[in-house]
Design an enzyme around this catalytic site. Structure first.
Site, PDB file in Angstrom:
ATOM      1  N   GLY A 244       0.515  -1.404   0.290  1.00  0.00           N
ATOM      2  CA  GLY A 244      -0.075  -0.087   0.427  1.00  0.00           C
ATOM      3  C   GLY A 244       0.813   1.492  -0.230  1.00  0.00           C
TER       4      GLY A 244
ATOM      5  N   VAL B  36       1.179   3.834   2.331  1.00  0.00           N
ATOM      6  CA  VAL B  36       1.976   4.519   3.067  1.00  0.00           C
ATOM      7  C   VAL B  36       3.469   3.203   3.368  1.00  0.00           C
ATOM      8  CG1 VAL B  36       2.273   3.479   6.087  1.00  0.00           C
ATOM      9  CG2 VAL B  36       0.025   4.543   5.258  1.00  0.00           C
TER      10      VAL B  36
ATOM     11  N   GLU C 293       7.398  -9.862   2.704  1.00  0.00           N
ATOM     12  CA  GLU C 293       5.876 -10.653   1.270  1.00  0.00           C
ATOM     13  C   GLU C 293       6.386  -9.957   0.245  1.00  0.00           C
ATOM     14  OE1 GLU C 293       2.264 -11.162   4.209  1.00  0.00           O
ATOM     15  OE2 GLU C 293       2.209  -9.481   3.215  1.00  0.00           O
TER      16      GLU C 293
ATOM     17  N   ASN D 162     -10.080  -7.190   2.463  1.00  0.00           N
ATOM     18  CA  ASN D 162      -8.715  -8.511   1.980  1.00  0.00           C
ATOM     19  C   ASN D 162      -9.326  -9.844   2.995  1.00  0.00           C
ATOM     20  OD1 ASN D 162      -8.716  -6.150   0.167  1.00  0.00           O
ATOM     21  ND2 ASN D 162      -7.449  -5.098   0.789  1.00  0.00           N
TER      22      ASN D 162
ATOM     23  N   GLY E  15      -0.312 -11.989   5.539  1.00  0.00           N
ATOM     24  CA  GLY E  15       0.408 -12.367   6.795  1.00  0.00           C
ATOM     25  C   GLY E  15       0.875 -10.816   8.049  1.00  0.00           C
TER      26      GLY E  15
ATOM     27  N   LYS F 100     -12.772   8.041   4.545  1.00  0.00           N
ATOM     28  CA  LYS F 100     -14.314   8.695   4.174  1.00  0.00           C
ATOM     29  C   LYS F 100     -14.361  10.955   4.587  1.00  0.00           C
ATOM     30  CE  LYS F 100     -16.170   4.394   3.006  1.00  0.00           C
ATOM     31  NZ  LYS F 100     -16.178   4.501   1.406  1.00  0.00           N
TER      32      LYS F 100
END
Lengths: 501, 501
Positions: B269, B271, B292, B382, B386, B406
């Site tokens: 992602g 971040v 990962e 999702n 891990g 939001k």
């Protein structure tokens, strides 16, 4: 036979009162003790007296207390009673201390038992000022023969600026040879594989080491461990043990377990003893255990010969069983090994050995999230202990509880667990006296149907099914884990308001 | 250069349609693919066509689908769309599949990624009928050169009765030498230590093995991985990365981390990319990663030289970055190693290496319990992936999220997390753009004060403090983790009813 034969450390022998003067306000103190075994019997009381005197003079006197796990009235009890414990880790089960924690007087850090030693030596908890460790003997070369538990003693002895030893002659002198203290742990990046391949393999030393220059006092005692009375398994415990052992047979028949199983871990309590009793009466042979605590039931199983050997970090025996063990300790040598809790609970070892983990719980929700620690969300009971270390890394894990408590006023299967210590990703098999739910390879929704049908008490089953059915209806786009958040804790609220879920 | 040079397997080359005939209704199918990399591009679509035809004839056609982790529209997307996936494990992020799971059409088993392979070969999920695995090449001796991910491929190839290979020439032929496939995993009691001492150490083979007798079809493709567009870090991500990197400096200054840190893990992602960007502009050097997934940010950090090397199980690159990597793959050889996810996520390796784990979250409650997977308790997003493997076993773990979502309607700091994937016993450091809360060695009550003060958005801070204060007042004997169960989820209910917490 004298217990202190080291000429240097013999000169440090003194009273508990004198030893306690080395412990002052604001210090961090690491004490021995694991499930009421191998804790110091004299110095904590003397510290409590010092604190009371200080409090009487209007002075502050509190410490941070680190142990292996739960201790006893002579340690947690007296110190909590005297208002000495500002902060406590990593596990406790003392009624007085529990009340202090729940009243907000004591900060309690409830860590996984396999994490406590390493996080201490990583420096996450600050500097350790004093260690107070009970041992069975001090050898001529200054090496220490551990007693009825090892716990975090290695780490406290290494980290502390000052060390106080209690040498307790109640422990059999024959304890020499019962311990395996691994000195290979390191900080990253110097860590190496732990070369443990089977439960009884020795990977360390039979002795604890201490820098004699740090030892400020040695105190002699002759007092027994806490020794909770053994309760014979009740009908519920027998039923749960029966379901569990039948399931092990089922797994063997499907080729997923060998006939002698994998090493067993069982948490402390009635059910654990009942499982051992059930195994004792079963066809199983050549069993082994890789666990935290050796209770009466496991010692019985060793006696029958069905259990070949046990690796643990501590005993937790009844008074009678402790007396009989102490009298016949030599007979058990080579069949019992006590390790540091860093190794007994190490994810690496547990996963490699394929441990079968059996732990109690307070409640499970319909999706298999397990609460092991809290009553009604807010109050702590004991702590997570090693249940997370074992459950996460086990080959199989079981969470076990009677389906109701308080005479039926509380269901141990609830819509939403009021505190979560083991998540749906970790829990595999839920057992109550009603039955067993095998959750492996199931989605949350299917888990719910299984748990409600197999584990819930009949008095609560329909209401659980009703909660689930209405949650399904209310969440057309939330069928993975359907919940009604507005009433997820209503059962707990009912109990708080009306005394019944 | 031809990609299929094994004479035996060359005879198996066929169309995706023909290959798909080996996959039938009710079967369990293990496919390659991890975070949109290395998944089969052709056969899943052909299976979807077969299923649609069957459905058109009024016949049932569904399968259980196992993968490494998330895949792509050409796999999860087309199969979910066609209504083929009855059951799915262990991780997904496809919008169509997610909708199927949340509507109850698909059962989803959200396991820890390190558990999926072993639980499959323990037999917990049943027999695997077919494996469909994408590779970069087949060597003359039948060995397989893996592609852009390894995931669970070794296990699926071993377990499946039949194997279908997709040979994708979009992957650079230079992938040979980028992989380390560990063939030492065993069932207990034959398990041995994994002799991995540092991130880039080879402990296995560069190739995947397959029994040629099981291969029923080989399909040639030339299609790119999913390749999500890279988004430049926004202000929030930069702020979070800044807090996090400052904290690493703080730990170094206190002697709890070395100047080059410990191996980094970062979840997928924005971040994660921002943290890499922050490190790229920082004083840090000689960094390593044991993670990962390799995203753009990590590849950039490799390019600057600040990151020495990366061990992972998969790539997850933007289209541009994938193209540039594929063109220059040889330059990265020796600095990137792709392992099975069993090893990339193995508790033994993560704990030994002292990994610094950085993962996103949906929400954290005031006591540090973290929700990584669900929206408002019921709907899956999702999966846990891990994050549990890394957080539990890390030297340090961070959970990171903007403080609101939001447009401010949702606070990511809440009174009680509506689903719990990481418990208070595991979480160490919570980060939002507002600040960072270091929870190590703190009791739940003290954690609450830190999290509210440091991490909550100002719009929600007072209300969180008010919840906490009233919970304290209402629980004179529940000060350990004070809660108001009657309103623990009211913020979530507010959002459901009024569109704002």
């Amino acid at each position: 036979m004298p217990r202190i034969t080291c000429p240097v450390l013999k000169t440090k022998v003194t009273t508990a009162q004198e030893a306690a003067t080395h412990i002052g306000h604001g210090q961090r103190v690491g004490m021995s003790g694991f499930t009421g075994a191998g804790y110091p019997k004299a110095v904590p009381g003397a510290v409590a007296e010092r604190a009371k005197a200080a409090h009487g003079r209007g002075e502050d006197f509190s410490i941070e207390l680190w142990t292996g796990a739960s201790t006893a009235p002579e340690l947690d009890g007296v110190l909590a009673e005297a208002g000495v414990i500002a902060k406590r880790l990593p596990f406790q089960s003392d009624p007085t201390l529990r009340a202090k924690i729940n009243s907000g007087a004591t900060e309690y850090i409830d860590t996984h038992l396999s994490h406590s030693a390493q996080q201490a030596w990583f420096g996450f908890y600050g500097n350790l000022d004093v260690a107070v460790v009970e041992v069975a003997a001090i050898l001529p070369n200054g090496m220490l023969v551990p007693g009825s538990s090892v716990g975090n003693n290695k780490t406290w002895l290494e980290l502390a600026d000052k060390v106080i030893l209690e040498v307790n002659s109640w422990h059999p002198r024959a304890y020499e040879g019962f311990h395996d203290v691994y000195y290979g742990t390191k900080r990253p990046p110097e860590r190496r594989p732990i070369q443990l391949l089977e439960p009884m393999q020795r990977i360390g030393d039979p002795y604890l080491r201490v820098d004699p220059g740090k030892v400020v006092a040695v105190v002699e005692t002759d007092a027994p461990d806490r020794n909770l009375p053994f309760k014979s398994p009740d009908e519920n415990s027998k039923a749960m043990a029966g379901h569990l052992v039948d399931f092990l047979r089922h797994e063997i028949s499907h080729g997923r377990l060998p006939a002698n199983l994998f090493p067993l871990q069982s948490g402390v309590g009635n059910v654990a003893n009942a499982v051992m009793a059930e195994l004792a009466e079963s066809e199983f042979e050549h069993l082994t255990a890789y666990t935290e605590v050796i209770q009466d039931g496991m010692l019985d199983l060793l006696d029958t010969g069905k259990l070949t050997a046990v690796s643990a970090t501590s005993f937790s025996l009844s008074a009678e069983r402790a007396a009989s063990f102490n009298a016949r300790a030599e007979e058990y040598k080579g069949r019992i090994l006590l390790r540091t809790q860093e190794i007994s609970n190490h994810p690496e070892a547990i996963r490699r050995l394929g441990v079968i983990a059996i732990n109690g719980m307070v409640e499970a929700d319909i999706y298999g999230n397990v609460n092991s620690t809290h009553v009604m969300g807010s109050s702590i009971i004991n702590g997570i202990g090693g249940s997370g270390d074992f459950a996460r890394n086990a080959y199989l894990n079981f969470f076990v509880s009677p389906s109701v408590a308080k005479g039926g006023a509380i269901s141990s299967i609830v819509p939403f667990a009021s505190h979560i210590d083991h998540t749906e990703h970790d829990t595999q098999i839920i057992v109550t006296e009603q039955g067993l739910a095998d959750l492996r390879g199931l989605s949350p929704s299917v888990r719910a149907k299984r748990i409600i049908a197999a584990c819930a008490h009949p008095d609560y089953r329909d209401r659980l099914q009703d909660y689930y059915d209405r949650a399904v209806a209310a969440n057309p786009e939330g069928q993975h884990t359907p919940h009604l958040l507005s009433e997820a804790f209503r059962w707990h609220e009912n109990y708080q308001q009306h005394g019944r879920m």
